[in-house]
Design a protein around this motif. Structure first.
Motif, short mmCIF file in Angstrom:
data_model
loop_
_atom_site.label_atom_id
_atom_site.label_comp_id
_atom_site.label_asym_id
_atom_site.label_seq_id
_atom_site.Cartn_x
_atom_site.Cartn_y
_atom_site.Cartn_z
N ALA A 1 2.15 5.16 0.49
CA ALA A 1 1.96 6.19 1.52
C ALA A 1 1.18 7.33 0.89
O ALA A 1 1.73 8.34 0.44
CB ALA A 1 3.30 6.65 2.06
N TYR A 2 -0.14 7.20 0.87
CA TYR A 2 -1.02 8.07 0.10
C TYR A 2 -0.95 9.53 0.55
O TYR A 2 -1.05 10.44 -0.27
CB TYR A 2 -2.45 7.54 0.20
CG TYR A 2 -3.47 8.26 -0.64
CD1 TYR A 2 -3.57 8.01 -2.00
CD2 TYR A 2 -4.34 9.19 -0.08
CE1 TYR A 2 -4.49 8.66 -2.79
CE2 TYR A 2 -5.27 9.85 -0.86
CZ TYR A 2 -5.35 9.58 -2.21
OH TYR A 2 -6.27 10.24 -2.98
N TYR A 3 -0.81 9.77 1.84
CA TYR A 3 -0.87 11.13 2.37
C TYR A 3 0.51 11.76 2.57
O TYR A 3 0.61 12.89 3.04
CB TYR A 3 -1.66 11.15 3.68
CG TYR A 3 -3.13 10.89 3.45
CD1 TYR A 3 -3.98 11.91 3.05
CD2 TYR A 3 -3.65 9.61 3.58
CE1 TYR A 3 -5.32 11.67 2.81
CE2 TYR A 3 -5.00 9.35 3.33
CZ TYR A 3 -5.83 10.39 2.95
OH TYR A 3 -7.15 10.15 2.70
N HIS B 1 -4.50 11.27 14.79
CA HIS B 1 -4.21 10.94 13.39
C HIS B 1 -4.43 12.12 12.45
O HIS B 1 -4.74 11.94 11.27
CB HIS B 1 -5.04 9.74 12.93
CG HIS B 1 -6.52 9.89 13.14
ND1 HIS B 1 -7.26 8.99 13.89
CD2 HIS B 1 -7.41 10.82 12.71
CE1 HIS B 1 -8.53 9.36 13.90
NE2 HIS B 1 -8.64 10.47 13.18
N TYR C 1 2.72 -2.04 4.23
CA TYR C 1 2.29 -0.64 4.16
C TYR C 1 3.54 0.22 4.03
O TYR C 1 4.45 0.12 4.86
CB TYR C 1 1.52 -0.26 5.42
CG TYR C 1 0.05 -0.61 5.43
CD1 TYR C 1 -0.49 -1.54 4.54
CD2 TYR C 1 -0.81 -0.02 6.34
CE1 TYR C 1 -1.84 -1.86 4.57
CE2 TYR C 1 -2.17 -0.33 6.38
CZ TYR C 1 -2.68 -1.26 5.49
OH TYR C 1 -4.02 -1.57 5.52
N GLU D 1 -8.82 0.89 1.47
CA GLU D 1 -7.63 0.85 2.31
C GLU D 1 -6.72 2.05 2.02
O GLU D 1 -6.15 2.64 2.94
CB GLU D 1 -6.88 -0.46 2.03
CG GLU D 1 -5.74 -0.78 2.94
CD GLU D 1 -5.26 -2.19 2.72
OE1 GLU D 1 -4.76 -2.78 3.68
OE2 GLU D 1 -5.38 -2.72 1.60
N HIS E 1 -7.09 7.67 6.27
CA HIS E 1 -5.89 8.28 6.87
C HIS E 1 -5.64 7.86 8.31
O HIS E 1 -4.53 8.03 8.82
CB HIS E 1 -5.98 9.81 6.81
CG HIS E 1 -7.07 10.38 7.68
ND1 HIS E 1 -8.37 10.51 7.24
CD2 HIS E 1 -7.05 10.86 8.95
CE1 HIS E 1 -9.11 11.04 8.21
NE2 HIS E 1 -8.33 11.27 9.25
N ARG F 1 0.86 -1.19 0.00
CA ARG F 1 0.00 0.00 0.00
C ARG F 1 0.88 1.23 0.00
O ARG F 1 1.78 1.36 0.83
CB ARG F 1 -0.91 0.01 1.24
CG ARG F 1 -1.78 1.27 1.35
CD ARG F 1 -2.33 1.43 2.77
NE ARG F 1 -3.13 2.64 2.90
CZ ARG F 1 -2.64 3.86 3.13
NH1 ARG F 1 -1.33 4.02 3.26
NH2 ARG F 1 -3.46 4.91 3.26
N THR G 1 5.96 3.66 3.89
CA THR G 1 6.19 4.96 4.52
C THR G 1 7.32 5.63 3.75
O THR G 1 8.01 4.97 2.95
CB THR G 1 6.62 4.82 6.00
OG1 THR G 1 8.01 4.43 6.05
CG2 THR G 1 5.78 3.80 6.75
N GLU H 1 -2.77 5.31 8.34
CA GLU H 1 -1.52 5.77 7.73
C GLU H 1 -0.78 6.79 8.59
O GLU H 1 0.46 6.78 8.63
CB GLU H 1 -1.78 6.37 6.35
CG GLU H 1 -0.49 6.87 5.70
CD GLU H 1 -0.68 7.42 4.30
OE1 GLU H 1 0.15 8.24 3.88
OE2 GLU H 1 -1.66 7.04 3.62
N LEU I 1 1.92 5.38 10.74
CA LEU I 1 2.95 4.51 10.18
C LEU I 1 4.36 5.10 10.23
O LEU I 1 5.30 4.38 10.59
CB LEU I 1 2.58 4.12 8.75
CG LEU I 1 1.25 3.38 8.58
CD1 LEU I 1 1.02 3.05 7.11
CD2 LEU I 1 1.21 2.12 9.43
#
Length: 318
Positions: free
Chosen positions: A11-13, A61, A112, A145, A149, A9, A114, A152, A155
């Motif tokens: 690190a979308y943000y 978060h 996941y 997923e 946020h 996955r 980072t 994440e 993480l």
């Protein structure tokens, strides 16, 4: 940096809610954790009670510019004991997807990412939960997923604090939907044996009061004679009392009475019921609290951030 594997996955943000530059991020986390440790050492200097090992934290978060320095008060404890931890159970509320119960990572995801590198999932244990309790655990889609946020944002802290030994800590991320009390009790029974295992560490992701018109929550009693921000703090601290009492019924009654917008109410509920069914005894104590803004009028908006520690009941008078 090597290309990201398809089973990881992203690190979308990263780059928006927190820095995507690993060196800048490392410097920020290091500074926040050092400052938190210094404040904690000052606060506990001369204390008559010794604290048992930390087994779990509740932490925020939000974007790091708002909550990173607060989250560090929990993660400085994880950093101190990272060598003892083999896996981390991470519970976060679902902000975008509506469902009942708990959701496990997509079957297509085994790590996941980072900005520092990937954190491996404990895919064997995750599959065990799914196969042993099929009524209580389903799998997320990759898109659901990806866009959440609440998991994440923990993480980078987890990686920074634990990736300091030969075998990296493995992650069990769990997205939590709505939970009636009876279902939360069942999850408490499921997770209690894992909580009693000192190889495991639990992270509960939650912000506290979201106050203001944009959150559709402006509860305030002006007759109390307090500024709004102080009223919000006292409101939050009433929830802390229920959580420190390890009483999910008290916590739910508080939420029913105040309608406080605590987004991680259901992950917190699972923690309280896990403690209820655990064989060992634990202490829960909030150690840090902050608001994004001191609200003075109905036009203001704020979010509350807090950190709580769950420790073994090994404290003694010295």
């Amino acid at each position: 940096m090597s290309p990201l594997r398809e089973d990881t996955r992203i690190a979308y943000y990263a780059g928006s809610w927190y820095s995507g530059d690993p060196e800048i991020l490392r410097q920020q986390l290091s500074k926040w954790i050092e400052d938190a440790e210094a404040q904690e050492n000052t606060r506990t200097e001369g204390a008559k009670e010794q604290q048992g090992p930390i087994r779990a934290i509740i932490g925020p978060h939000a974007g790091y510019m708002y909550s990173g320095s607060t989250a560090a008060f929990g993660y400085c404890k994880l950093l101190q004991m990272h060598s003892q931890i083999k896996r981390i159970f991470l519970f976060g509320p679902s902000h975008r997807k509506s469902f009942r119960g708990c959701m496990l990572p997509s079957v297509m995801v085994n790590a996941y990412d980072t900005p520092f590198g990937p954190i491996p999932l404990d895919s064997e244990l995750i599959s065990h939960l799914e196969s042993s309790f099929p009524e209580y655990f389903k799998r997320l889609s990759k898109s659901s997923e990806l866009h959440e946020h609440s998991l994440e944002m923990h993480l980078p802290f987890i990686y920074y604090c634990t990736n300091r030994k030969a075998h990296p800590v493995m992650l069990i991320p769990i997205m939590v939907g709505s939970l009636p009390s009876s279902l939360s009790l069942k999850y408490g029974q499921i997770f209690a044996p894992y909580f009693d295992n000192a190889d495991n560490f639990f992270v509960i992701s939650s912000d506290f009061c979201h106050w203001g018109k944009s959150f559709d929550y402006t509860f305030y009693r002006s007759e109390d004679g307090q500024e709004i921000y102080k009223f919000i703090e006292n409101l939050d601290r009433r929830s802390f009392e229920a959580i420190e009492n390890q009483n999910d019924t008290e916590f739910r009654n508080y939420l029913d009475q105040t309608k406080n917008t605590i987004c991680g109410r259901y992950p917190i509920s699972i923690l309280l019921n896990t403690l209820k069914y655990a064989k060992n005894k634990y202490n829960v104590k909030f150690i840090q609290y902050k608001q994004s803004k001191k609200c003075m009028s109905n036009e203001d908006t704020s979010v509350s951030y807090a950190v709580s520690l769950v420790s073994d009941c090994q404290s003694r008078q010295v």
